[in-house]
Scaffold this motif. Structure first.
Motif, PDB file in Angstrom:
ATOM      1  N   PHE A 185      55.520  40.547  38.368  1.00  0.00           N
ATOM      2  CA  PHE A 185      55.625  40.027  37.186  1.00  0.00           C
ATOM      3  C   PHE A 185      54.407  40.530  36.319  1.00  0.00           C
ATOM      4  O   PHE A 185      54.423  40.785  35.037  1.00  0.00           O
ATOM      5  N   LEU A 186      53.402  40.581  37.091  1.00  0.00           N
ATOM      6  CA  LEU A 186      52.091  41.188  36.298  1.00  0.00           C
ATOM      7  C   LEU A 186      51.305  41.959  37.337  1.00  0.00           C
ATOM      8  O   LEU A 186      51.556  42.034  38.503  1.00  0.00           O
ATOM      9  N   PRO A 187      50.574  43.139  36.929  1.00  0.00           N
ATOM     10  CA  PRO A 187      49.681  44.192  37.743  1.00  0.00           C
ATOM     11  C   PRO A 187      48.672  43.076  38.520  1.00  0.00           C
ATOM     12  O   PRO A 187      48.213  42.206  37.747  1.00  0.00           O
ATOM     13  N   PRO A 188      48.386  43.652  39.573  1.00  0.00           N
ATOM     14  CA  PRO A 188      47.192  42.709  40.382  1.00  0.00           C
ATOM     15  C   PRO A 188      45.908  42.633  39.328  1.00  0.00           C
ATOM     16  O   PRO A 188      45.529  41.331  39.623  1.00  0.00           O
ATOM     17  N   GLN A 189      45.631  43.526  38.606  1.00  0.00           N
ATOM     18  CA  GLN A 189      44.191  43.474  38.083  1.00  0.00           C
ATOM     19  C   GLN A 189      44.406  42.397  36.880  1.00  0.00           C
ATOM     20  O   GLN A 189      43.002  42.312  36.033  1.00  0.00           O
ATOM     21  N   GLN A 190      45.559  42.118  36.538  1.00  0.00           N
ATOM     22  CA  GLN A 190      45.700  40.939  35.372  1.00  0.00           C
ATOM     23  C   GLN A 190      45.387  39.547  35.916  1.00  0.00           C
ATOM     24  O   GLN A 190      45.663  38.647  35.145  1.00  0.00           O
ATOM     25  N   ILE A 191      45.337  39.353  37.269  1.00  0.00           N
ATOM     26  CA  ILE A 191      45.022  38.128  37.893  1.00  0.00           C
ATOM     27  C   ILE A 191      43.719  37.903  38.139  1.00  0.00           C
ATOM     28  O   ILE A 191      43.219  38.864  39.028  1.00  0.00           O
ATOM     29  N   GLY A 192      42.980  36.846  38.149  1.00  0.00           N
ATOM     30  CA  GLY A 192      41.608  36.604  38.390  1.00  0.00           C
ATOM     31  C   GLY A 192      41.493  35.348  39.103  1.00  0.00           C
ATOM     32  O   GLY A 192      42.206  34.445  38.893  1.00  0.00           O
TER      33      GLY A 192
END
Length: 270
Positions: free
Chosen positions: A25-32
């Motif tokens: 759904f989102l790239p990993p780097q867009q999650i913190g």
């Protein structure tokens, strides 16, 4: 592309993040994530996500800020987050008993979009049942995005935000109720000389099958009960035994107490 930040990197946060990762759904780097436990930060970093030692940096990063901490930690977390909160960030709370108005007051942002969510622990195996609360003025785009986050780990239902306490016995608390019910059955049946692990596996498979029958057969639950209950047979004898000992009243009272406690927590937390 939107960013999601989690304050609190425990099991529920990980279940949500893994669902997003699984569906891309989102790239990993867009999650913190941020957490006081350094090992949890290292764990998420190893998954390819952004790990923030400083809560305020995480808050500044996030377009959607997920509050995944215990209710008793919420006041301190909100006080730390408030100075770094960006204009336009939406806040998602998965803490029972924490109202949207309380979060707005604590952050000093009366205009803030707050979307309360009531998930459950089967998110951990991508079988979650999540209730997403909707206020009258919740923007449709942000509500849809939040629903998509949780749909990555199961099924999602939208309902008025002021009904989240009433839905708790249907999804959030009900896994424990089902585990308790299953434990009672396994304990009692194994007393009749059957191996307990076999009884547990058989009972759990029956739960799965019965749940699918309720969802997929198109029949009313009362009709499904009637189909198993032959006149004068073993099943009707068991149900009559449950009724004689007050199972109906016990379930009604347990649900009542669950909802009452949710409202008590809400009042205690504004």
């Amino acid at each position: 592309m939107k960013t999601i930040g989690f304050i609190g990197a425990g099991n529920m946060a990980e279940a949500i993040v893994k669902g997003i990762d699984r569906t891309k759904f989102l790239p990993p780097q867009q999650i913190g994530v941020t957490d006081v436990n350094v090992q949890r930060l290292e764990h998420f970093a190893a998954m390819g996500h952004r790990a923030f030692a400083d809560c305020r940096e995480l808050v500044a990063f996030a377009d959607y800020l997920v509050l995944s901490v215990k209710p008793q930690q919420m006041a301190d977390v909100l006080a730390e987050a408030a100075p770094a909160l960006r204009e336009g960030t939406a806040v998602i709370s998965i803490a029972a008993g924490i109202s949207a108005d309380y979060i707005r007051r604590a952050l000093g942002r009366p205009e803030l979009v707050v979307i309360p969510v009531m998930p459950n622990t089967p998110l951990l195996i991508a079988e979650g049942a999540t209730a997403v609360g909707r206020e009258e003025d919740t923007p449709a785009e942000q509500l849809a995005f939040v629903k998509q986050i949780f749909a990555a780990s199961g099924k999602v239902w939208e309902l008025p935000a002021d009904k989240l306490s009433e839905v708790i016995p249907a999804n959030s608390s009900s896994p424990a109720f089902i585990y308790y019910y299953a434990k009672l059955f396994c304990d009692q049946i194994s007393q009749y000389g059957l191996e307990r692990e076999m009884v547990k596996e058989m009972f759990c498979q029956t739960l799965i099958g019965a749940a699918r029958m309720m969802l997929e057969s198109g029949e009313d639950i009362d009709d499904l009960i009637a189909k198993v209950c032959s006149k004068g047979g073993t099943t009707i004898a068991g149900i009559e035994g449950f009724q004689a000992k007050g199972l109906d009243a016990a379930v009604a009272y347990g649900i009542q107490r669950c909802i009452e406690r949710a409202h008590e927590l809400g009042q205690a937390n504004g």
